[in-house]
Design a protein around this motif. Structure first.
Motif, PDB file in Angstrom:
ATOM      1  N   CYS A 421       0.856  -1.194   0.000  1.00  0.00           N
ATOM      2  CA  CYS A 421       0.000   0.000   0.000  1.00  0.00           C
ATOM      3  C   CYS A 421       0.890   1.241   0.000  1.00  0.00           C
ATOM      4  N   GLU A 422       0.722   2.104  -1.013  1.00  0.00           N
ATOM      5  CA  GLU A 422       1.671   3.195  -1.232  1.00  0.00           C
ATOM      6  C   GLU A 422       1.132   4.582  -0.888  1.00  0.00           C
ATOM      7  N   GLY A 423      -0.185   4.782  -0.954  1.00  0.00           N
ATOM      8  CA  GLY A 423      -0.703   6.110  -0.708  1.00  0.00           C
ATOM      9  C   GLY A 423      -2.174   6.190  -1.045  1.00  0.00           C
ATOM     10  N   VAL A 424      -2.656   7.428  -1.207  1.00  0.00           N
ATOM     11  CA  VAL A 424      -4.064   7.663  -1.511  1.00  0.00           C
ATOM     12  C   VAL A 424      -4.181   8.152  -2.946  1.00  0.00           C
ATOM     13  N   SER A 425      -5.074   7.542  -3.715  1.00  0.00           N
ATOM     14  CA  SER A 425      -5.275   7.922  -5.109  1.00  0.00           C
ATOM     15  C   SER A 425      -6.056   9.224  -5.199  1.00  0.00           C
ATOM     16  N   LYS A 426      -6.120   9.800  -6.388  1.00  0.00           N
ATOM     17  CA  LYS A 426      -6.876  11.038  -6.595  1.00  0.00           C
ATOM     18  C   LYS A 426      -8.351  10.849  -6.264  1.00  0.00           C
ATOM     19  N   GLY A 427      -8.826   9.613  -6.410  1.00  0.00           N
ATOM     20  CA  GLY A 427     -10.229   9.325  -6.119  1.00  0.00           C
ATOM     21  C   GLY A 427     -10.500   9.016  -4.659  1.00  0.00           C
ATOM     22  N   GLY A 428      -9.464   9.112  -3.810  1.00  0.00           N
ATOM     23  CA  GLY A 428      -9.662   8.894  -2.389  1.00  0.00           C
ATOM     24  C   GLY A 428      -9.518   7.448  -1.944  1.00  0.00           C
ATOM     25  N   LEU A 429      -9.159   6.554  -2.860  1.00  0.00           N
ATOM     26  CA  LEU A 429      -8.945   5.158  -2.509  1.00  0.00           C
ATOM     27  C   LEU A 429      -7.476   4.933  -2.142  1.00  0.00           C
ATOM     28  N   ILE A 430      -7.217   3.835  -1.442  1.00  0.00           N
ATOM     29  CA  ILE A 430      -5.828   3.460  -1.197  1.00  0.00           C
ATOM     30  C   ILE A 430      -5.251   2.928  -2.506  1.00  0.00           C
ATOM     31  N   GLU A 431      -4.041   3.364  -2.814  1.00  0.00           N
ATOM     32  CA  GLU A 431      -3.363   2.944  -4.033  1.00  0.00           C
ATOM     33  C   GLU A 431      -2.187   2.052  -3.658  1.00  0.00           C
ATOM     34  N   GLY A 432      -2.219   0.839  -4.187  1.00  0.00           N
ATOM     35  CA  GLY A 432      -1.144  -0.100  -3.930  1.00  0.00           C
ATOM     36  C   GLY A 432      -0.548  -0.595  -5.223  1.00  0.00           C
ATOM     37  N   ARG A 433       0.463  -1.439  -5.100  1.00  0.00           N
ATOM     38  CA  ARG A 433       1.151  -1.962  -6.274  1.00  0.00           C
ATOM     39  C   ARG A 433       1.381  -3.452  -6.062  1.00  0.00           C
ATOM     40  N   THR A 434       1.000  -4.232  -7.065  1.00  0.00           N
ATOM     41  CA  THR A 434       1.196  -5.666  -6.977  1.00  0.00           C
ATOM     42  C   THR A 434       2.663  -6.010  -7.201  1.00  0.00           C
ATOM     43  N   GLU A 435       3.011  -7.266  -6.952  1.00  0.00           N
ATOM     44  CA  GLU A 435       4.366  -7.721  -7.218  1.00  0.00           C
ATOM     45  C   GLU A 435       4.738  -7.489  -8.677  1.00  0.00           C
ATOM     46  N   GLY A 436       3.755  -7.584  -9.573  1.00  0.00           N
ATOM     47  CA  GLY A 436       3.985  -7.361 -10.994  1.00  0.00           C
ATOM     48  C   GLY A 436       4.001  -5.904 -11.393  1.00  0.00           C
ATOM     49  N   ASN A 437       4.007  -4.989 -10.385  1.00  0.00           N
ATOM     50  CA  ASN A 437       4.111  -3.548 -10.617  1.00  0.00           C
ATOM     51  C   ASN A 437       2.858  -2.957 -11.244  1.00  0.00           C
ATOM     52  N   ILE A 438       1.720  -3.562 -10.972  1.00  0.00           N
ATOM     53  CA  ILE A 438       0.436  -3.064 -11.466  1.00  0.00           C
ATOM     54  C   ILE A 438      -0.262  -2.323 -10.341  1.00  0.00           C
ATOM     55  N   ILE A 439      -0.766  -1.131 -10.627  1.00  0.00           N
ATOM     56  CA  ILE A 439      -1.470  -0.335  -9.626  1.00  0.00           C
ATOM     57  C   ILE A 439      -2.857  -0.926  -9.381  1.00  0.00           C
ATOM     58  N   ILE A 440      -3.224  -1.020  -8.105  1.00  0.00           N
ATOM     59  CA  ILE A 440      -4.555  -1.476  -7.737  1.00  0.00           C
ATOM     60  C   ILE A 440      -5.107  -0.534  -6.674  1.00  0.00           C
ATOM     61  N   GLU A 441      -6.347  -0.098  -6.855  1.00  0.00           N
ATOM     62  CA  GLU A 441      -6.990   0.816  -5.923  1.00  0.00           C
ATOM     63  C   GLU A 441      -8.084   0.077  -5.163  1.00  0.00           C
ATOM     64  N   PHE A 442      -8.235   0.428  -3.870  1.00  0.00           N
ATOM     65  CA  PHE A 442      -9.244  -0.250  -3.061  1.00  0.00           C
ATOM     66  C   PHE A 442      -9.563   0.602  -1.837  1.00  0.00           C
ATOM     67  N   PRO A 443     -10.771   0.476  -1.301  1.00  0.00           N
ATOM     68  CA  PRO A 443     -11.127   1.235  -0.101  1.00  0.00           C
ATOM     69  C   PRO A 443     -10.484   0.631   1.137  1.00  0.00           C
TER      70      PRO A 443
END
Length: 473
Positions: A421-443
């Motif tokens: 988990c890296e930070g907060v996205s512009k949409g207010g969701l938590i922004e993380g990164r998978t092992e494959g370096n893909i961004i995933i957003e989630f509440p």
């Protein structure tokens, strides 16, 4: 094992800079009533960012704090990039905008360093047209920052130093890290490849590898401090340890870093296809802490263009590497760089690049229209294709990659990933990164930032995923 000490900073030089740090600190204490503030901005690649953290560490040791407000700054430092013309234009524009500020704050110091400054034509322009700049220094003397600051503050004279063409390894510089849980870890500097379009060997110098024991020591310190992601940096990490009788190669270094106890992930960039071996791919597959993500720039799908670029491989060789990589790591995520409109490239040759993209299955790409760099071989090649036509090719390539990326992200629906988990996205969701370096957003609550969590994908977009956090497995 014999490490290469040709590029080590002599002990007496290191001690001299410590003395300049003490002198500069005392001068600052006498001159400022409070802690002076530095505004530091780095342009360009992750290697530059890592250099910027060392420059900030040095400033902090001297006695500076940091600010994001230019109006509050007592020192402005721009760490520059020369990889593309647009990057240089941005620097010139931002430096020009400092003139009025300097007139109002005559005691403020303006410093320019990094790749742009290593080019004599640039430093000449700065000294002639931007005379309000106080200190200019190149990539090979950044360890002398304490000396430059002390001499500038004590004498008021302008300083320019772009010496040291062979380069150094700047060990023992203090580091001010910008993140509490993600760390850049340089393992080597410079490049020996001399791709015909690239200015890097001219401004960064020849390849020089850090002592593996110092790298491992730094990694252990980062893990002990709680860092969850360590990214190994080098212009071509695959070339690590290539000096004669060095005794280490990159796969061995990866394995030893992987053996460090702790819960963390190892990333690295950038890899060069001509030096990417089955040994490296096997090592990635077998090391549980090494991310199953490979950034492998291919630049062109046309063999003639690759030869003109001096890349040292063919499109078939590149695709065969990917075939083996996917064989040993079925869930591998591959990203790449590509140049559109290299001098002399025809539309038919460009279509070979599009074809490679459709076959390769990239997660994403960094795509650039060719930018001529003075001093490189490509800058002297005939380039008859107009910019407007290259822009059309560029759009065509992006469309092809978007289709590939959409298919890859769609295949992730319903899967669960371990995410940093890296930070907060512009949409207010938590922004993380998978092992494959893909961004995933989630509440989730912001308290999860800096930790690993498991997230199940509920929606796939072209470039990112969305999901919901689930209990740790």
């Amino acid at each position: 094992m014999n490490t290469d000490n040709r590029f080590a900073i002599p002990p007496e030089e290191a001690e001299k800079q410590k003395e300049y740090t003490r002198l500069a600190s005392a001068l600052i204490d006498a001159r400022f009533t409070g802690k002076p503030l530095a505004y530091v901005h780095t342009y360009g690649c992750q290697g530059n960012v890592a250099d910027g953290e060392r420059l900030k560490g040095t400033l902090e040791e001297i006695g500076y704090g940091f600010t994001d407000d230019l109006e509050k700054a007592d020192l402005v430092l721009y760490n520059t990039c020369a990889i593309r013309e647009h990057a240089e234009d941005r620097v010139f524009g931002n430096v020009g905008a400092l003139k009025n500020l300097k007139q109002r704050k005559k005691e403020m110091r303006i410093l320019l360093c990094g790749c742009m400054m290593q080019q004599p034509r640039v430093t000449q322009k700065i000294r002639k047209s931007y005379s309000f700049v106080d200190i200019i220094f190149g990539t090979h003397v950044m360890h002398r920052l304490p000396e430059f600051i002390y001499k500038s503050l004590s004498s008021g004279k302008k300083i320019c130093d772009i010496s040291g063409e062979e380069g150094v390894i700047p060990e023992d510089m203090p580091v001010h890290r910008d993140s509490d849980f993600k760390a850049w870890l340089p393992i080597m500097y410079g490049c020996n490849n001399f791709c015909s379009y690239c200015i890097v060997p001219y401004v960064k110098g020849r390849e020089r590898s850090r002592d593996p024991q110092l790298i491992i020591k730094e990694a252990k310190e980062l893990v002990a401090a709680g860092y969850k992601e360590i990214t190994l940096l080098g212009q071509n990490v695959n070339s690590y340890g290539k000096a004669p009788d060095y005794g280490y190669n990159f796969p061995r270094l990866l394995r030893e870093l992987n053996d460090i106890e702790g819960d963390f992930i190892i990333r690295f960039m950038t890899s060069h296809p001509k030096d990417c071996t089955h040994e490296l791919l096997d090592t990635m597959a077998e090391c549980d802490k090494v991310a199953k993500h490979l950034h492998l720039p291919f630049q062109s799908g046309c063999d003639r263009v690759l030869k003109e670029m001096n890349r040292g491989y063919t499109a078939e060789k590149y695709l065969s590497l990917l075939e083996y990589a996917y064989k040993v790591m079925p869930d591998l995520s591959v990203t790449a760089d590509v140049i559109v409109g290299f001098p002399g490239e025809t539309y038919e040759e460009f279509l070979q690049t599009v074809d490679l993209v459709k076959k390769a299955g990239f997660t994403s790409m960094f795509t650039f229209i060719f930018s001529s760099r003075e001093g490189t071989k490509a800058s002297k090649m005939p380039d008859p294709i107009p910019a407007e036509e290259k822009s059309k090719w560029f759009r065509e390539l992006l469309d092809a990659q978007e289709e590939v990326a959409a298919q890859r992200t769609a295949s992730s629906a319903g899967k669960t990933y371990r995410v940093l988990c890296e930070g907060v996205s512009k949409g207010g969701l938590i922004e993380g990164r998978t092992e494959g370096n893909i961004i995933i957003e989630f509440p989730a609550d912001e308290a999860v930032i800096g930790s690993f969590r498991y997230v199940t994908v509920t929606e796939s977009l072209t470039w990112i995923l969305r999901g919901r956090m689930v209990d740790n497995k």
